[in-house]
Design an enzyme around this catalytic site. Sequence first.
Site, PDB file in Angstrom:
ATOM      1  N   HIS A 123       0.866  -1.181   0.000  1.00 48.93           N
ATOM      2  CA  HIS A 123       0.000   0.000   0.000  1.00 48.93           C
ATOM      3  C   HIS A 123       0.909   1.240   0.000  1.00 48.93           C
ATOM      4  CE1 HIS A 123      -2.731   2.952   1.941  1.00 48.93           C
ATOM      5  NE2 HIS A 123      -3.721   2.200   1.500  1.00 48.93           N
ATOM      6  N   ASP A 177       2.678  -4.875   8.180  1.00 50.53           N
ATOM      7  CA  ASP A 177       1.496  -4.038   7.990  1.00 50.53           C
ATOM      8  C   ASP A 177       0.278  -4.957   8.140  1.00 50.53           C
ATOM      9  OD1 ASP A 177      -0.729  -2.834   6.926  1.00 50.53           O
ATOM     10  OD2 ASP A 177       0.286  -1.975   5.188  1.00 50.53           O
ATOM     11  N   GLN A 202      -4.811  -5.321   6.902  1.00 45.32           N
ATOM     12  CA  GLN A 202      -5.787  -6.257   6.328  1.00 45.32           C
ATOM     13  C   GLN A 202      -5.746  -7.637   6.975  1.00 45.32           C
ATOM     14  OE1 GLN A 202      -8.112  -5.265   4.413  1.00 45.32           O
ATOM     15  NE2 GLN A 202      -7.309  -3.285   3.739  1.00 45.32           N
ATOM     16  N   LYS A 239     -10.805  -0.469  10.434  1.00 42.87           N
ATOM     17  CA  LYS A 239     -10.995  -1.627   9.548  1.00 42.87           C
ATOM     18  C   LYS A 239     -11.438  -2.855  10.335  1.00 42.87           C
ATOM     19  CE  LYS A 239      -7.461  -0.088   6.299  1.00 42.87           C
ATOM     20  NZ  LYS A 239      -8.147   0.253   5.055  1.00 42.87           N
ATOM     21  N   CYS A 249      -4.720   2.415  -3.741  1.00 44.83           N
ATOM     22  CA  CYS A 249      -3.493   2.920  -3.083  1.00 44.83           C
ATOM     23  C   CYS A 249      -2.336   1.948  -3.245  1.00 44.83           C
ATOM     24  CB  CYS A 249      -3.719   3.217  -1.602  1.00 44.83           C
ATOM     25  SG  CYS A 249      -4.912   4.501  -1.308  1.00 44.83           S
TER      26      CYS A 249
END
Length: 408
Positions: free
Chosen positions: A126, A199, A202, A225, A367
Amino acid sequence: MNTLDINSIREQFPILSRKIYDKYPLVYLDNAATTQKPRLVVESMSEEYYNVNANVHRGVHFLSQQATDLHEAARERVRTFLNARSTSEIVFTRGTTESINLVATSLSRMKGIAGNPEIIVSSLEHHSNIVSWQLAGFRLCVIPMDDDGGLDMEAYRHLFTERTCLVSVTHVSNVLGVETPVSDLVRIAHEHNVPILIDGAQSAPHRTIDVQALDCDFFALSGHKMYGPTGIGVLYGKETWLDRLPPYMGGGEMIKNVSFEHTTFNALPYKFEAGTPDYIATTGLARAIDFIEGIGMDALRAHEEDLTRYAVERLSGIEGMHIYGYNPSTGQMPHGVISFQLGNIHHLDMGTLLDRLGIAVRTGHHCAEPLMHRLGIEGTCRASFALYNTRDEVDRLASAIERIKSMF
Ligand code: PMP
């Protein structure tokens, strides 16, 4: 076998009963961008605003102490959620983006970071895991991938140099739904004595995260999220690393003593939390974790994987459909997101027409422009799932796509 009572879960999300254009029941499939919020989260925040609100950490009065207790209890809630060793390792940020910027900026200021420092990232990243490093003056060394998003681990091993400062990779791609081989990525980084940031924007909403088992040095997530409020996120960092990193922003709370000549800094994690934190949102995030754990992460994951498999089955049956990150010959399935392209229908047209039928998806480069370049495309249409989605909604998506197809 799915044992969740999805109808009663859906009742906790008032927005899901909205009619779009006063006509179509909402089908919300933009969860990778942000999830909807259950009553528990929103009500806990309004309750705190109405009855507790006072600035944290600085007051001797009753309300300030109560607000501080709630804020610190939220930190402990996040600690158990991630299985971190200590609350000193849990830094509240505004989200994944700020968590990565924090590490990038602080690392760039660390003594011993000399000329031409390098960060290893993957092709799947991202923009927040690309631009933050560039702004902080790092050169990016990129792990190549195959057409399905599989990382070339042999190439990864060869990217390490004496200038490598850190590896920073996504856990699950927000575009392809591909899970990266984090345990191998961590092990190889550590073989080179290089720290690694994961990261988790997600992954944290969809699977159990154990930062000690992962053995990563940093882990970033966004509250919004995972059913939590906007504007709150987390940076987990191993205490040894957070201790070594200089502060990110200057201001109140991050200091021990200040004079015009010299300032000393507060203990962890406050050294990284300058200014008034969003202490109401931290409560909201804690209640979002309660919500997830009340349902059970394993049950949540099983439901979402079932939905994704069902969606792949339904959508791949449509002539001209291409689903990125899905490979029937290897059995590779995406996790929670389906990025697709139908024939030569532009993703923006597809997304706009789906919207006219009440179906919210995301279109564009998500992104992740370098990933788009690698795939040789400009964008995709992306449907992404959360706990409250149903097979019926997948059926509505599939028939809407069929209808749109017939229009072209
Ligand atoms: N990384 C990934 C993989 C993401 O999907 C996102 C959000 N789309 C981010 C980072 C940035 O998250 P935020 O905007 O919440 O900071």
